[in-house]
Design an enzyme around this catalytic site. Sequence first.
Site, PDB file in Angstrom:
ATOM      1  CB  SER A 142      46.313   3.270 -18.908  1.00  0.00           C
ATOM      2  OG  SER A 142      47.022   2.098 -18.468  1.00  0.00           O
ATOM      3  CB  SER A 182      56.735   7.248 -25.772  1.00  0.00           C
ATOM      4  OG  SER A 182      56.810   7.011 -24.461  1.00  0.00           O
ATOM      5  CD  GLN A 227      48.174   1.346 -22.752  1.00  0.00           C
ATOM      6  OE1 GLN A 227      47.579   1.338 -21.746  1.00  0.00           O
ATOM      7  NE2 GLN A 227      49.325   0.299 -23.089  1.00  0.00           N
ATOM      8  CB  THR A 286      51.976   0.357 -25.079  1.00  0.00           C
ATOM      9  OG1 THR A 286      51.053   1.606 -24.997  1.00  0.00           O
ATOM     10  CG2 THR A 286      53.308   0.415 -24.555  1.00  0.00           C
ATOM     11  CE1 TYR A 327      51.719  -2.201 -22.382  1.00  0.00           C
ATOM     12  CE2 TYR A 327      49.841  -1.642 -20.967  1.00  0.00           C
ATOM     13  CZ  TYR A 327      51.362  -1.518 -21.062  1.00  0.00           C
ATOM     14  OH  TYR A 327      51.906  -0.496 -20.678  1.00  0.00           O
ATOM     15  CG  HIS A 344      56.764   2.475 -20.907  1.00  0.00           C
ATOM     16  ND1 HIS A 344      55.984   1.748 -21.674  1.00  0.00           N
ATOM     17  CD2 HIS A 344      56.002   2.577 -19.776  1.00  0.00           C
ATOM     18  CE1 HIS A 344      55.068   1.086 -20.905  1.00  0.00           C
ATOM     19  NE2 HIS A 344      55.041   1.512 -19.954  1.00  0.00           N
ATOM     20  CE  LYS A 400      52.609   6.321 -24.763  1.00  0.00           C
ATOM     21  NZ  LYS A 400      53.639   5.367 -23.877  1.00  0.00           N
ATOM     22  NE  ARG A 454      56.836   9.578 -13.733  1.00  0.00           N
ATOM     23  CZ  ARG A 454      57.513   9.002 -14.698  1.00  0.00           C
ATOM     24  NH1 ARG A 454      57.706   9.717 -15.837  1.00  0.00           N
ATOM     25  NH2 ARG A 454      57.842   7.666 -14.749  1.00  0.00           N
TER      26      ARG A 454
END
Length: 390
Positions: free
Chosen positions: A118, A279, A148, A176, A150, A281, A257, A337
């Site tokens: 992330s 996805s 990933q 994303t 932003y 999210h 994504k 998770r």
Amino acid sequence: MSNLSPRLRALPRQPLTLDDFEPLAATHMSPSTFDYARGGSDRELALRRNRLALDRILIVPRVLRNVASIDTSITLFGRKMKSPIGVAPTAAHANAHTLGECGTAAGCQRVGAVYCQSTYSNRSVEEVAAYCRQARKSNVESSPKWLQIYVFKQRDITADVINRAIDAGYTAIVLTVDAAWLGKRLRDRRNNYKMSSDIGYGNFTKYEAQMGKVRSQSEISSDPDSSEGGFSDPSFTWEGLRWMKGVVKGRAKLILKGVLGSEDARKAVSEGVDAVWVSNHGGRQLDCAPAAVEVLVDIVTALKGSGVPVFVDGGVRQGTDVVKCLALGADFVFIGRPVIYGLAYNGVDGVEEVLKILNTEFRQSMGVCGCKTIDDIRKLQIMHEPLSRL
């Protein structure tokens, strides 16, 4: 343990399934950080729907097939992978373990799984890459690491983070696109979730003079006066995607994504992305969004013949879930998770254990379904049980 549902209160002696790691993780995390990891947005309908949608999919197994030997391998971007199972980006792994994302990446490396880090990680891309090089045994090949990202309001920072990741050996940039505005994450608001003051976001340390103190999306979402995606640029459009391609310059794969609509998927392919990641999210954005598996067939059909792979995540907890996703047309399946829970429970070993259990279940599920290869899974008959029966 009061923050657990009754189903989670009994601690397993030894984790045998991915669900077993959740209550174990709760004993190693504070109530607020545990809620941060497991929570969704608003009423958490999308979060629950991810699991319900998978549960209502039925597989019609084949019989009298030679499944004496089973091959779970698959080729991804020209590289042979041991299985089509990877680790999706989730933030703030230092909430779970002091090693943070270094521990997660090292656990993925042990089993040869893709790890997507992330942007909001506590360890920088340089730290993770260096730790994995040090931890890698001489007879173990480095597994792929992706970042990933932003798109931030400061485009120069976005470009610099991408360049740093590629320089550190990351082979894909995962953009994303479903978080221009943030979902209302009620658990985090009620807990007044804040990152511990001694934990930072490693990828942003060098930019703090320019950006100020970086807050996670959940910290921003828990602020009732915040609506937009924090440091992310809510004005970013398809035109901006062309800018990002110019930053990447073909040095890494570019993956989109957060796609749930076939029209957006087709547009992404026309803009030249290397993969589309279906996805919602993790149920943390639009609470009335469909589960990824509910729109998977539509997107796979829309992209048929394009040669662009389709990835999926959302609620995957067992080997049969992976089979279901592949049978519906996905090329690669990601979990989120459970890896955090494994990390909290037992560090690098816990991450490795989560992935080994899922891969073992996947191989067993292939055998039970009469599938010798991934191609055999593509030919399975799938049925859907109405949601009202669950």
